[in-house]
Design a protein around this motif. Structure first.
Motif, PDB file in Angstrom:
ATOM      1  N   GLY A   1      62.818   3.541  45.565  1.00  0.00           N
ATOM      2  CA  GLY A   1      63.882   3.829  46.532  1.00  0.00           C
ATOM      3  C   GLY A   1      64.836   4.761  45.980  1.00  0.00           C
ATOM      4  O   GLY A   1      65.885   4.878  46.337  1.00  0.00           O
TER       5      GLY A   1
ATOM      6  N   LEU B   1      65.586  10.636  47.884  1.00  0.00           N
ATOM      7  CA  LEU B   1      66.539  10.760  49.118  1.00  0.00           C
ATOM      8  C   LEU B   1      66.086  12.124  49.691  1.00  0.00           C
ATOM      9  O   LEU B   1      65.684  13.208  49.054  1.00  0.00           O
ATOM     10  CB  LEU B   1      67.965  10.836  48.582  1.00  0.00           C
TER      11      LEU B   1
ATOM     12  N   ARG C   1      59.961   5.201  55.194  1.00  0.00           N
ATOM     13  CA  ARG C   1      59.937   3.803  54.485  1.00  0.00           C
ATOM     14  C   ARG C   1      58.602   3.455  53.626  1.00  0.00           C
ATOM     15  O   ARG C   1      58.654   2.876  52.563  1.00  0.00           O
ATOM     16  CB  ARG C   1      60.197   2.656  55.542  1.00  0.00           C
TER      17      ARG C   1
ATOM     18  N   HIS D   1      58.733   5.214  50.224  1.00  0.00           N
ATOM     19  CA  HIS D   1      59.791   4.958  49.735  1.00  0.00           C
ATOM     20  C   HIS D   1      61.040   5.962  49.696  1.00  0.00           C
ATOM     21  O   HIS D   1      61.639   6.178  48.362  1.00  0.00           O
ATOM     22  CB  HIS D   1      59.350   4.446  48.210  1.00  0.00           C
TER      23      HIS D   1
ATOM     24  N   ARG E   1      64.490   7.396  51.124  1.00  0.00           N
ATOM     25  CA  ARG E   1      65.549   6.909  51.912  1.00  0.00           C
ATOM     26  C   ARG E   1      66.210   8.340  52.783  1.00  0.00           C
ATOM     27  O   ARG E   1      66.291   9.365  52.092  1.00  0.00           O
ATOM     28  CB  ARG E   1      66.858   6.580  51.061  1.00  0.00           C
TER      29      ARG E   1
ATOM     30  N   TRP F   1      64.988  -0.967  60.263  1.00  0.00           N
ATOM     31  CA  TRP F   1      64.497  -0.450  58.957  1.00  0.00           C
ATOM     32  C   TRP F   1      65.429  -0.777  57.950  1.00  0.00           C
ATOM     33  O   TRP F   1      65.211  -0.750  56.474  1.00  0.00           O
ATOM     34  CB  TRP F   1      64.291   1.123  59.038  1.00  0.00           C
ATOM     35  N   ASN F   2      66.677  -1.504  58.018  1.00  0.00           N
ATOM     36  CA  ASN F   2      67.492  -1.838  57.018  1.00  0.00           C
ATOM     37  C   ASN F   2      67.602  -3.000  56.604  1.00  0.00           C
ATOM     38  O   ASN F   2      68.909  -3.644  56.075  1.00  0.00           O
ATOM     39  CB  ASN F   2      68.777  -1.162  57.287  1.00  0.00           C
TER      40      ASN F   2
ATOM     41  N   TRP G   1      67.426   2.392  54.098  1.00  0.00           N
ATOM     42  CA  TRP G   1      66.493   3.212  54.433  1.00  0.00           C
ATOM     43  C   TRP G   1      67.019   4.414  55.215  1.00  0.00           C
ATOM     44  O   TRP G   1      66.430   5.480  54.990  1.00  0.00           O
ATOM     45  CB  TRP G   1      65.063   2.764  54.765  1.00  0.00           C
TER      46      TRP G   1
ATOM     47  N   TRP H   1      70.691   6.191  56.240  1.00  0.00           N
ATOM     48  CA  TRP H   1      72.083   6.087  56.003  1.00  0.00           C
ATOM     49  C   TRP H   1      72.884   6.943  56.954  1.00  0.00           C
ATOM     50  O   TRP H   1      72.276   7.923  57.323  1.00  0.00           O
ATOM     51  CB  TRP H   1      72.371   6.528  54.633  1.00  0.00           C
TER      52      TRP H   1
ATOM     53  N   GLY I   1      73.966   2.057  53.983  1.00  0.00           N
ATOM     54  CA  GLY I   1      73.936   3.159  53.396  1.00  0.00           C
ATOM     55  C   GLY I   1      75.034   4.138  53.835  1.00  0.00           C
ATOM     56  O   GLY I   1      74.712   4.385  55.036  1.00  0.00           O
TER      57      GLY I   1
ATOM     58  N   HIS J   1      74.519   0.726  49.552  1.00  0.00           N
ATOM     59  CA  HIS J   1      74.541   2.155  48.925  1.00  0.00           C
ATOM     60  C   HIS J   1      75.535   3.138  49.244  1.00  0.00           C
ATOM     61  O   HIS J   1      75.959   3.237  50.310  1.00  0.00           O
ATOM     62  CB  HIS J   1      72.876   2.683  49.140  1.00  0.00           C
TER      63      HIS J   1
END
Length: 453
Positions: free
Chosen positions: A153, A156, A229, A232, A234, A259-260, A266, A268, A297, A352
């Motif tokens: 994770g 990004l 997702r 892996h 984000r 998804w979060n 995952w 933001w 996020g 995050h």
């Protein structure tokens, strides 16, 4: 270069017992070649020239006609493209990322595409579907850049929603969100249920064709985050104009509900501190995610659309949504930063934050509060700057052990140069405020020149 890297790394490690104010000076540039520094200085000085930024697209077209595509392209690759873009091919992007990793930095890939309302070729359903494929390839590329497995994770990527859905739809959704009577039609729960199902979706203000576009847009967004997702990766959704942002936040909330829930956030959202209501919205959204048991996020930025937001407010006769000056924007940013760091310290891996800032004082504040709150350097808080800018901050953070990402557009000259020019027009204050970086680049180049004479 490797020897210098080891020295800086050992110095950073020696301060692990307590917080020390990082030195954002020309020392970080020891890690870069003279050619890179010379190009950076020249390009940043050009980008600080208002007329060049304002007329960038016209100048590009003029250069293409006068010099021809080959010579014009070569000049761009040696200057602006080479400074701010990772490359066009996968091999070029990999090489750029490999260099960043040697400097202690990480990639944050961005597909340089967005809707152009006046262009029929860049608003049709086929165009959005093409962008969907580009986003899915970006997920694959982001994942594939990991040559060795790392923490799950920590990969990004950026997503601009108006590459997958139309601005007119976002404006319609914004009107619904702001209308208490109609907002239930487009609740996050309802949209989350409709994303990957055959459930009927009826919105009173949309006709049949518009509803089909809405369903297709929801499906595209869902497919990107779903695939990210599984890989892996984000997804950081970019903020845009205030006329669109309520709709974008609605869509992010719907995606977050799907998804979060496991493995941290995952998807933001981006919060722009130069808007007056940002702190309150951020507080409300953070508390709502906490109550719902969802991960949260946040990409925290100052904002890039100041001039256009103020102009639009004047034209519409509405209140200016932006902070009155740079100092109040700084205060807003720091309040939002404190709010999020407090949530991170309390919720741990469920919350995050990326401190996306070129402002040295904001970065100092973030590192100090992380130490005071016991947030680990390479944990749920990271930092972000643009590729080709603010390297003195990025490198100092990276060598001290913080997680630092560089926002990296990639693609062909034809795709990326118009994108870069538009971003430069939106980020005039950042480019014109890069004087300190230019001074540091000049200091390092003079030091090298004097050492050789």
């Amino acid at each position: 270069m490797l020897q210098t890297y080891r020295v800086l790394s050992s110095q950073a490690g020696s301060s692990a017992g307590g917080w020390q104010r990082l030195r954002f000076d020309s020392g970080a540039f020891h890690l870069k070649g003279t050619g890179e520094l010379t190009r950076a200085l020249l390009v940043l000085r050009l980008c600080a020239w208002p007329s060049l930024v304002t007329h960038g697209l016209s100048l590009q077209a003029w250069s293409h006609r006068l010099l021809g595509s080959r010579l014009s392209g070569a000049l761009l690759r040696a200057s602006i493209y080479g400074q701010f873009v990772a490359g066009e091919t996968v091999a070029e992007v990999r090489n750029c990322v490999r260099q960043l990793k040697h400097l202690g930095l990480r990639p944050l890939l961005a597909v340089p595409t967005e809707e152009e309302p006046d262009s029929a070729a860049k608003t049709g359903e086929a165009w959005y579907e093409g962008n969907l494929n580009a986003m899915l390839r970006c997920v694959d590329l982001s994942r594939g850049l990991l040559e060795t497995p790392g923490p799950a994770g920590n990969i990004l990527m950026q997503l601009k929603m108006t590459a997958l859905t139309s601005t007119w739809l976002c404006k319609e959704l914004t009107s619904l969100v702001r209308d208490p009577k109609a907002s239930l039609e487009v609740s996050p729960e309802k949209l989350a249920d409709a994303m990957d199902s055959t459930q009927d979706l009826q919105i009173s203000c949309l006709n049949a064709e518009q509803t089909r576009h809405f369903r297709a847009s929801l499906s595209r967004l869902h497919r990107v985050v779903q695939y990210a997702r599984t890989q892996h990766v984000r997804v950081l959704v970019d903020a845009e104009y205030t006329s669109l942002n309520p709709a974008l936040s609605l869509l992010v909330a719907a995606l977050a509900m799907r998804w979060n829930k496991e493995g941290g956030p995952w998807v933001w959202n981006t919060y722009q501190a130069y808007l007056k209501d940002t702190h309150e919205r951020l507080r409300r959204d953070a508390e709502a995610a906490d109550r719902a048991g969802l991960a949260f996020g946040v990409k925290l930025v100052r904002g890039a659309y100041l001039d256009k937001e103020r102009k639009e407010a004047r034209l519409q006769g509405t209140e200016d949504p932006t902070q009155p000056d740079y100092e109040t924007t700084n205060q807003s940013y720091n309040r939002c930063l404190e709010l999020m760091l407090t949530h991170v310290s309390r919720r741990g891996p469920l919350c995050h934050l990326i401190v996306a800032s070129h402002n040295e004082e904001s970065v100092h504040l973030a590192t100090k509060r992380m130490w005071e709150l016991g947030i680990p350097l390479d944990g749920p808080v990271c930092f972000g700057q643009l590729l080709g800018m603010c390297d003195h901050v990025s490198l100092a953070l990276g060598q001290a052990g913080y997680a630092v990402y560089k926002s990296i557009p990639y693609g062909s000259l034809e795709e990326v140069i118009p994108y870069l020019i538009r971003r430069a027009q939106e980020n005039r204050s950042v480019l014109q405020g890069a004087r300190r970086e230019q001074e540091l680049l000049g200091q390092e180049l003079r030091r090298r020149l004097l050492r050789r004479t």
